[in-house]
Enzyme design. Structure first.
Site, PDB file in Angstrom:
ATOM      1  CB  SER A  13      -0.881   0.004   1.250  1.00  0.00           C
ATOM      2  OG  SER A  13      -1.255   1.329   1.567  1.00  0.00           O
ATOM      3  CG  HIS A  38      -3.875  -2.135  -1.379  1.00  0.00           C
ATOM      4  ND1 HIS A  38      -4.959  -2.991  -1.413  1.00  0.00           N
ATOM      5  CD2 HIS A  38      -4.151  -1.229  -0.409  1.00  0.00           C
ATOM      6  CE1 HIS A  38      -5.847  -2.623  -0.502  1.00  0.00           C
ATOM      7  NE2 HIS A  38      -5.378  -1.548   0.122  1.00  0.00           N
ATOM      8  CG  ASP A  40      -5.038   2.128   0.791  1.00  0.00           C
ATOM      9  OD1 ASP A  40      -5.898   1.229   0.923  1.00  0.00           O
ATOM     10  OD2 ASP A  40      -3.835   1.962   1.055  1.00  0.00           O
ATOM     11  CG  MET A  42      -9.002   6.576   2.114  1.00  0.00           C
ATOM     12  SD  MET A  42      -8.169   6.859   3.681  1.00  0.00           S
ATOM     13  CE  MET A  42      -7.091   5.429   3.726  1.00  0.00           C
ATOM     14  CG  HIS A  72      -8.970  -0.651   0.092  1.00  0.00           C
ATOM     15  ND1 HIS A  72      -8.294  -0.654   1.300  1.00  0.00           N
ATOM     16  CD2 HIS A  72     -10.278  -0.900   0.382  1.00  0.00           C
ATOM     17  CE1 HIS A  72      -9.168  -0.881   2.272  1.00  0.00           C
ATOM     18  NE2 HIS A  72     -10.378  -1.021   1.746  1.00  0.00           N
ATOM     19  CG  MET A  74     -11.312   2.320   2.335  1.00  0.00           C
ATOM     20  SD  MET A  74      -9.757   2.548   3.194  1.00  0.00           S
ATOM     21  CE  MET A  74      -8.638   2.601   1.812  1.00  0.00           C
ATOM     22  CG  MET A 144     -10.756  -3.529   5.706  1.00  0.00           C
ATOM     23  SD  MET A 144      -9.251  -3.057   4.844  1.00  0.00           S
ATOM     24  CE  MET A 144      -8.541  -1.831   5.948  1.00  0.00           C
ATOM     25  CG  ASP A 178      -5.437  -3.112   3.573  1.00  0.00           C
ATOM     26  OD1 ASP A 178      -4.337  -2.704   3.991  1.00  0.00           O
ATOM     27  OD2 ASP A 178      -6.238  -2.386   2.944  1.00  0.00           O
TER      28      ASP A 178
HETATM   29  O1  LIG Z   1      -6.589   0.426   3.678  1.00  0.00           O
HETATM   30  C1  LIG Z   1      -5.738   0.881   4.396  1.00  0.00           C
HETATM   31  C2  LIG Z   1      -6.106   1.757   5.532  1.00  0.00           C
HETATM   32  O2  LIG Z   1      -7.461   1.952   5.533  1.00  0.00           O
HETATM   33  C3  LIG Z   1      -4.286   0.609   4.080  1.00  0.00           C
HETATM   34  O3  LIG Z   1      -4.194  -0.221   2.945  1.00  0.00           O
HETATM   35  C4  LIG Z   1      -3.575  -0.068   5.217  1.00  0.00           C
HETATM   36  O4  LIG Z   1      -3.741   0.576   6.409  1.00  0.00           O
HETATM   37  C5  LIG Z   1      -2.092  -0.276   4.880  1.00  0.00           C
HETATM   38  O5  LIG Z   1      -1.247   0.387   5.706  1.00  0.00           O
HETATM   39  P1  LIG Z   1      -0.518  -0.294   6.973  1.00  0.00           P
HETATM   40  O6  LIG Z   1       0.139  -1.563   6.496  1.00  0.00           O
HETATM   41  O7  LIG Z   1       0.441   0.749   7.393  1.00  0.00           O
HETATM   42  O8  LIG Z   1      -1.575  -0.568   8.005  1.00  0.00           O
HETATM   43 FE   LIG Z   2      -6.131  -0.607   1.864  1.00  0.00          FE
END
Ligand SMILES: O=C(CO)[C@H](O)[C@H](O)COP(=O)(O)O
Ligand SMILES: [Fe+2]
Length: 229
Positions: A13, A38, A40, A42, A72, A74, A144, A178
């Site tokens: 990510s 990946h 993210d 948001m 991803h 969100m 998650m 994740d």
């Molecule tokens: O979807 C996510 C947060 O909503 C990220 O993909 C996830 O948190 C990855 O970061 P880390 O490995 O630092 O937790």
């Molecule tokens: Fe993510």
């Protein structure tokens, strides 16, 4: 259990990377052994944070034409971004089922018609029963292991029963974890049955990205292999 066709894939990510250097950071991850990126996305509504959208993904795709991009999503309204993300060159569109429980099936169809693979994501508070009826319509389920919204949070080990249930009932399904996944938590994920591993902080913050990615992969492959003997 024949899991021969199950593949381990490591998808860093880029959430906590230097986003002003998005292309360089992404290319470095791929050069260091990442199987996919990946990304993210948001929207400040579904989660209390804001990242980037399809214009940024489209620019990144121009620079990196061949890698597998998973977004991803969100976001509160995943339907809104299907076409723009397909146009941006996204390979897999992973959306949360929570805001669209009544529309998951038509959305799966739309994502596929737009030419992308379908991923369905579950927040920590969402039980596996909420996704059961949709599993056969998805390419991947994302469990998650933190509350979505921010990188660098603590891994929730109590999500592992969901992964175990999925692996037990769907031996060949792509199952992604994740949130807070790294060298200290990968064994739990691998033993529960996850084969697609998202890691942000653990890879981005490492001095030697290549060895962290290799080590995550080795742990997952060992678990897959153990189930084959
Ligand atoms: O979807 C996510 C947060 O909503 C990220 O993909 C996830 O948190 C990855 O970061 P880390 O490995 O630092 O937790
Ligand atoms: Fe993510």
């Amino acid at each position: 259990m024949d899991r021969n066709s199950l593949k381990c894939k490591i998808g860093p990510s880029i959430l906590n990377s230097d986003l002003s250097q998005l292309y360089a950071e992404s290319q470095r991850l791929l050069d260091n052994g990442a199987d996919y990126l990946h990304l993210d996305v948001m929207d400040g509504h579904f989660v209390p944070n804001l990242t980037f959208g399809h214009p940024v993904v489209k620019c990144l795709r121009k620079k990196i034409p061949h890698a597998f991009f998973e977004t991803h999503m969100m976001v509160q309204n995943p339907e809104q971004w299907i076409e723009p993300m397909a146009d941006a060159g996204v390979s897999q569109y992973t959306f949360h089922i929570e805001p669209v429980l009544k529309d998951v099936l038509p959305l799966c169809r739309k994502v596929r018609e737009a030419g992308m693979k379908v991923g369905l994501a579950l927040k920590p508070g969402t039980g596996i029963e909420a996704v059961r009826q949709f599993i056969n319509h998805a390419d991947m389920i994302l469990i998650m292991t933190v509350e979505p919204g921010f990188g660098g949070q603590k891994f929730m080990n109590d999500m592992m029963p969901k992964v175990q249930w999925l692996r037990h009932n769907y031996p060949l399904l792509d199952i992604e974890v994740d949130g807070g996944v790294g060298l200290n938590t990968i064994t739990a994920c691998a033993e529960a049955g996850a084969n697609m591993i998202v890691a942000g902080t653990a890879i981005i913050g490492a001095c030697d990205q290549k060895s962290v990615i290799a080590s995550l992969r080795e742990t997952v492959e060992r678990s897959i292999h153990k189930c084959n003997v």
